[in-house]
Write an enzyme that holds these catalytic residues in place. Structure first.
Site, PDB file in Angstrom:
ATOM      1  N   LYS A  61       0.825  -1.190   0.000  1.00 26.21           N
ATOM      2  CA  LYS A  61       0.000   0.000   0.000  1.00 26.21           C
ATOM      3  C   LYS A  61       0.869   1.253   0.000  1.00 26.21           C
ATOM      4  CE  LYS A  61      -2.939  -2.333   3.310  1.00 26.21           C
ATOM      5  NZ  LYS A  61      -3.402  -2.239   4.738  1.00 26.21           N
ATOM      6  N   GLY A  62       2.128   1.089   0.440  1.00 26.30           N
ATOM      7  CA  GLY A  62       2.978   2.235   0.774  1.00 26.30           C
ATOM      8  C   GLY A  62       3.136   3.301  -0.285  1.00 26.30           C
ATOM      9  N   LYS A 119      17.118   4.469   1.943  1.00 23.65           N
ATOM     10  CA  LYS A 119      17.939   4.320   3.163  1.00 23.65           C
ATOM     11  C   LYS A 119      19.093   3.381   2.838  1.00 23.65           C
ATOM     12  CE  LYS A 119      14.420   3.548   6.410  1.00 23.65           C
ATOM     13  NZ  LYS A 119      13.906   2.898   7.620  1.00 23.65           N
ATOM     14  N   ASP A 140      14.581   0.131   1.702  1.00 24.88           N
ATOM     15  CA  ASP A 140      15.204  -0.008   3.014  1.00 24.88           C
ATOM     16  C   ASP A 140      16.283  -1.098   2.899  1.00 24.88           C
ATOM     17  OD1 ASP A 140      15.403   0.392   5.836  1.00 24.88           O
ATOM     18  OD2 ASP A 140      14.082  -1.311   6.190  1.00 24.88           O
ATOM     19  N   ARG A 196      -0.598   6.823   7.168  1.00 22.26           N
ATOM     20  CA  ARG A 196      -0.372   6.916   5.714  1.00 22.26           C
ATOM     21  C   ARG A 196      -0.925   8.219   5.153  1.00 22.26           C
ATOM     22  NH1 ARG A 196       1.165   1.732   3.941  1.00 22.26           N
ATOM     23  NH2 ARG A 196       0.223  -0.002   5.082  1.00 22.26           N
ATOM     24  N   PHE A 205      13.097   5.283  11.273  1.00 22.06           N
ATOM     25  CA  PHE A 205      11.823   4.732  10.836  1.00 22.06           C
ATOM     26  C   PHE A 205      10.882   5.882  10.500  1.00 22.06           C
ATOM     27  CE2 PHE A 205       7.709   2.679  10.918  1.00 22.06           C
ATOM     28  CZ  PHE A 205       7.989   1.599  10.095  1.00 22.06           C
ATOM     29  N   ASP A 250       7.475   3.378  -1.985  1.00 15.36           N
ATOM     30  CA  ASP A 250       7.652   4.486  -1.049  1.00 15.36           C
ATOM     31  C   ASP A 250       9.107   4.596  -0.592  1.00 15.36           C
ATOM     32  OD1 ASP A 250       7.486   2.079   0.326  1.00 15.36           O
ATOM     33  OD2 ASP A 250       5.979   2.751   1.773  1.00 15.36           O
TER      34      ASP A 250
HETATM   35  P1  IMP Z   1      12.731  -3.344   2.137  1.00 16.30           P
HETATM   36  O1  IMP Z   1      12.281  -4.608   1.485  1.00 16.30           O
HETATM   37  O2  IMP Z   1      13.432  -3.611   3.425  1.00 16.30           O
HETATM   38  O3  IMP Z   1      13.516  -2.430   1.237  1.00 16.30           O
HETATM   39  O4  IMP Z   1      11.451  -2.575   2.589  1.00 16.30           O
HETATM   40  C1  IMP Z   1      10.538  -2.152   1.712  1.00 16.30           C
HETATM   41  C2  IMP Z   1       9.207  -1.877   2.389  1.00 16.30           C
HETATM   42  O5  IMP Z   1       9.272  -1.828   3.824  1.00 16.30           O
HETATM   43  C3  IMP Z   1       8.742  -0.525   1.953  1.00 16.30           C
HETATM   44  O6  IMP Z   1       7.971  -0.637   0.796  1.00 16.30           O
HETATM   45  C4  IMP Z   1       7.940  -0.047   3.137  1.00 16.30           C
HETATM   46  O7  IMP Z   1       6.602  -0.443   2.973  1.00 16.30           O
HETATM   47  C5  IMP Z   1       8.532  -0.739   4.338  1.00 16.30           C
HETATM   48  N1  IMP Z   1       9.443   0.165   5.066  1.00 16.30           N
HETATM   49  C6  IMP Z   1      10.790   0.154   5.072  1.00 16.30           C
HETATM   50  N2  IMP Z   1      11.306   1.129   5.834  1.00 16.30           N
HETATM   51  C7  IMP Z   1      10.242   1.791   6.323  1.00 16.30           C
HETATM   52  C8  IMP Z   1      10.107   2.957   7.166  1.00 16.30           C
HETATM   53  O8  IMP Z   1      11.074   3.593   7.619  1.00 16.30           O
HETATM   54  N3  IMP Z   1       8.840   3.319   7.445  1.00 16.30           N
HETATM   55  C9  IMP Z   1       7.752   2.673   6.973  1.00 16.30           C
HETATM   56  N4  IMP Z   1       7.828   1.624   6.177  1.00 16.30           N
HETATM   57  C10 IMP Z   1       9.062   1.179   5.850  1.00 16.30           C
HETATM   58 MG    MG Z   2       5.906  -1.183   1.029  1.00 19.53          MG
END
Ligand code: IMP
Ligand code: MG
Length: 176
Positions: free
Chosen positions: A44-45, A132, A104, A166, A153, A101
């Protein structure tokens, strides 16, 4: 939620975001000129980011949605990605831009890029509002990045904590 009593640190205001999203839209419009652009929004992000981004794109664009799971209600990635909702469009001939969005650990975006490549589009690139890089667990470099941020975060502008916040129109972090 206990976290709600914490102080907020605004990282990017509505105006900061509007300005940067406009620049990204213009850059994408230039670089995808004459191509069959299809933006895939990761739910949803990225629903708010995508909605703003595509309105700054001034070339023909199709929009699809995909949902994956990785976080649940936790603030840490489980490291496993599953497709919860898949795109319906045949991707042959399309130049796909995946919008999320935030990158990470990079696990979600890396997975989705590979998954979409398996559907044989013309090309696949990625676009994230926030990056990040210090948190990366895989070798992912997003092609379009709104803002590079430190390891905090983040919530607001589509990003959630416990599925709330959101709707907040700016990007902020909770501080102690
Ligand atoms: P990744 O797979 O670790 O890169 O994370 C991707 C997903 O984790 C993003 O699409 C976000 O939905 C969620 N996410 C990662 N970091 C944050 C944050 O700081 N705040 C909120 N959601 C996050
Ligand atoms: Mg996400």
């Amino acid at each position: 939620m206990e976290i709600e009593n914490k102080r907020k640190e605004v990282l990017f205001t509505r105006e900061d975001i509007n300005e940067r999203v406009k620049e990204l839209g213009q850059q994408i419009s230039r670089e995808y000129e004459g191509k069959k652009l299809l933006v895939i929004s990761l739910l949803k992000g990225s629903f708010i980011f995508t909605a703003d981004l595509v309105r700054e794109i001034n070339i023909p664009v199709k929009i699809e949605f995909m949902a994956t799971s990785s976080y649940g209600n936790s603030t840490e990635s489980s490291g496993k990605v599953r497709v919860l909702y898949d795109i319906k469009e045949d991707l042959k001939g399309y130049d796909v831009l995946i919008a999320d969005d935030i990158a990470d650990t990079g696990i979600t975006m890396e997975f989705v890029i590979d998954y979409i490549k398996g559907k044989n589009p013309n090309s696949v690139k990625s676009c994230v509002l926030l990056d990040k890089p210090s948190r990366r667990k895989v070798d992912l470099e997003a092609d379009y990045v709104g803002f590079t941020i430190p390891d905090k975060f983040i919530v607001g502008y589509g990003l959630n904590y416990g599925d709330y916040y959101r709707n907040i129109p700016y990007v902020f972090a909770f501080v102690d």
